[in-house]
Motif scaffolding. Structure first.
Motif, PDB file in Angstrom:
ATOM      1  N   LYS A  96       2.327   1.885  -3.398  1.00  0.00           N
ATOM      2  CA  LYS A  96       1.290   2.353  -4.334  1.00  0.00           C
ATOM      3  C   LYS A  96       0.948   3.818  -4.064  1.00  0.00           C
ATOM      4  CE  LYS A  96      -0.763  -2.187  -4.556  1.00  0.00           C
ATOM      5  NZ  LYS A  96      -1.891  -3.055  -4.447  1.00  0.00           N
ATOM      6  N   GLN A  97       0.742   4.132  -2.779  1.00  0.00           N
ATOM      7  CA  GLN A  97       0.361   5.514  -2.441  1.00  0.00           C
ATOM      8  C   GLN A  97       1.488   6.484  -2.795  1.00  0.00           C
ATOM      9  OE1 GLN A  97      -2.491   6.415  -1.718  1.00  0.00           O
ATOM     10  NE2 GLN A  97      -3.532   4.629  -0.830  1.00  0.00           N
ATOM     11  N   ASP A 133       0.838  -1.214   0.000  1.00  0.00           N
ATOM     12  CA  ASP A 133       0.000   0.000   0.000  1.00  0.00           C
ATOM     13  C   ASP A 133       0.863   1.250   0.000  1.00  0.00           C
ATOM     14  OD1 ASP A 133      -2.314  -1.313  -0.131  1.00  0.00           O
ATOM     15  OD2 ASP A 133      -2.777  -1.198   2.024  1.00  0.00           O
TER      16      ASP A 133
END
Ligand code: FAD
Length: 384
Positions: free
Chosen positions: A113-114, A110
Motif C-alpha cells: 500500500k505504501q 502495508d
C-alpha cells in the motif's frame, strides 16, 4: 439541455461540486481533442494522469494513502462526467482506481500500500489489472496463468489479453492460479520476463490503450503476492467496484449522445422545417430521454445502496445490463438523427456508439449479467 426531472437536485452540494469540477476538466482538456485521439488511436495517459490525480478522481472512493475518500455517489457522478467525454477516459480512471488500486488497498500488505497507492492516487504511477486470458474471458476460473513457488519466490508464467493500460502501466495486478488457488500479484512492469505489446486495429475505445501481457519465467519475491485474499472472489470484488462505475459512466455517454441529437434536430432543416419538428424525430428523442433518465435513476439508487453498505453483485449486474443497453440504444438512435453527419468524428455520437460496444462486453458481457439475473430470479444457475 434541461434536467427535465431535476434528477441532479438529489445530489448534495459536495457531489454537485465534484460534478462541475470534472465536467469543466472534460470540457477544457478532453472534448477539444478526443476526436483526434480516437482517430489516431492514442490516449495521452502520462499527460492526463497527474491532472486526474490533482482532481482527486484516482482511487476516489478509497480512504487514506492520498485518496479522496468520497462516497459512492460522488464516485459515480465523476464517472458519469468522465464518460460524457469518452468511455476511454472513464476506463482509464476505473482501471486505475477500482481494478488496480482497490485490490492493493483491500488485500495488500502495508508495504504494498505504501509503495503504490500514494503515487497511483497522484497519477504518478499507472496501474493495470490482468484477469482475462486469450482462451478464458467469461470463465476466469479456468485461467491458465500460473505462479509456482520456488523457495520463497514465485515464478509466473502465462498470458493475459485485452488489458486496459497494459503497455503504459508501471504496475500490473495479475491474477494467477497457484497450488493454493487463485491469487493476486503486484507486478512492477519493469520486472524481467514481463512484456506488454499493444493491441491494434480496434474500432472501439480507440482513445484507450489495450494490451496483451506476457509473463515468461517472471520471478517475484514472496512479498509480491496480495496477502489478503485467495480465490476468484478477489478479482470479482474488484470487478464489482468497476462495474458500479460503469453503471454511472454510461449515463454520461448517453447524455452526450442525446444532447448532440437534440442540438442537431433543432438546427438541421429538411422539407423547410427543423427535423426536430417532425413527430418521428420527437418520438426518438422522447424515448432517448426516458432511457437516459431511467438509467440515471438506477445509478443513483445503486449508489445510495452502496453508500448504505447494502449493494449486492446481482444488483450491480442489473445496473450494468440495463444501463449499457440503454446507452447503446440511445447512441444508435442519435446516430440516425444525425444522418450522414452521424458517421463522422466531427460529432461525438459514433465515437460513443463504438465505445459502448466494448463497454457491453468488458467487465462481464451482457449475456453473463443476464445469466446472473436469471439465477437471481429462478435460483437456477445456467452458466454451463
Ligand atoms: P468470451 O468469454 O469468449 O465470450 C464470447 C461470447 O460468448 C460473448 O457474447 C459471451 O457473452 C458469450 N458467452 C460466454 N459464456 C457464455 C455462457 N455461459 N452463456 C451464454 N453466453 C456466453 N480484461 C481484463 O482482465 N482487464 C482489462 O483491463 C480489460 N480491459 C478490456 C478492454 C477492452 C477494450 C475489451 C474489449 C476487453 C477488456 N477486458 C479486460 C476483457 C473483457 O473483460 C472480456 O473481453 C470479457 O470478459 C469477455 O471475454 P471474451 O472476450 O474472452 O469473450
Amino acid at each position: 439541455m434541461d434536467d427535465l426531472l431535476r434528477l441532479d437536485d438529489r445530489l448534495t452540494a459536495d457531489q454537485r461540486l465534484i460534478r462541475d469540477t470534472v465536467k469543466s476538466f472534460v470540457s477544457d482538456r478532453v472534448l477539444p481533442h478526443v476526436g483526434d485521439w480516437f482517430e489516431e488511436a492514442t490516449f495521452p495517459a502520462r499527460e492526463l494522469a497527474p491532472v486526474l490525480g490533482s482532481l482527486g478522481v484516482l482511487g476516489m472512493h478509497l480512504e487514506g494513502y492520498g485518496c479522496a475518500g468520497t462516497d459512492a455517489v460522488s464516485y459515480g457522478v465523476a464517472c458519469r462526467e468522465l464518460e460524457a467525454g469518452d468511455s476511454g477516459l472513464r476506463s482509464f480512471v476505473s482501471v486505475q482506481g477500482s481494478l488496480a488500486m482497490f485490490p492493493i488497498w483491500r488485500y495488500g500488505s502495508d508495504e504494498q500500500k505504501q509503495e503504490w497507492l500514494p503515487r497511483m492516487a497522484a497519477g504518478e504511477a499507472i496501474g493495470c489489472f490482468g484477469l482475462t486470458e486469450p482462451d478464458h474471458g467469461s470463465d476466469p476460473a479456468n485461467m491458465r496463468t500460473y505462479a509456482k513457488k520456488d523457495g520463497s519466490d514465485w515464478i509466473l508464467n502465462g498470458a493475459k489479453m485485452w488489458i486496459t493500460n497494459g503497455s503504459i502501466a508501471d504496475v500490473a495486478v495479475v491474477w494467477a492460479q497457484t497450488d493454493e488457488g487463485i491469487r493476486g500479484f503486484v507486478v512492477p512492469t519493469s520486472t524481467p520476463g514481463f512484456s506488454a505489446p499493444e493491441i491494434h486495429k480496434k474500432l472501439s475505445l480507440r482513445a484507450s490503450v489495450t494490451s496483451s501481457l506476457y509473463f515468461d519465467d517472471l520471478r517475484l519475491p514472496a512479498s509480491a503476492a496480495l496477502p489478503g485474499v485467495t480465490g476468484l472472489k478477489g478479482p470479482l470484488s474488484c470487478l464489482s467496484e468497476a462495474r458500479y462505475g460503469i453503471v454511472w459512466g454510461v449515463v454520461g455517454a448517453a447524455r452526450a449522445c442525446l444532447e448532440a441529437a437534440v442540438d442537431y434536430a433543432k438546427t438541421r432543416v429538411q422539407f423547410d422545417k427543423p427535423i426536430g419538428a417532425f413527430q418521428l424525430t420527437q418520438e426518438k428523442l422522447a424515448w432517448m430521454y426516458v432511457g437516459a433518465a431511467q438509467a440515471q435513476l438506477t445509478a443513483l439508487h445503486l449508489g445510495e445502496l452502496k453508500d448504505a453498505g447494502h449493494l449486492e453483485p446481482r444488483q450491480i449486474s442489473f445496473g450494468k445490463l440495463a444501463n449499457v443497453r440503454a446507452a447503446l440504444d440511445i447512441a444508435r438512435q442519435a446516430r440516425s438523427i444525425l444522418g450522414g453527419n452521424g458517421i463522422t468524428l466531427e460529432y461525438p455520437v459514433i465515437r460513443h456508439m463504438n465505445n459502448l460496444e466494448s463497454v457491453l462486453t468488458y467487465e462481464g458481457t451482457q449475456e453473463i449479467h443476464t445469466l446472473v439475473l436469471g439465477e437471481a430470479l429462478t435460483g437456477l444457475a445456467a452458466y454451463r
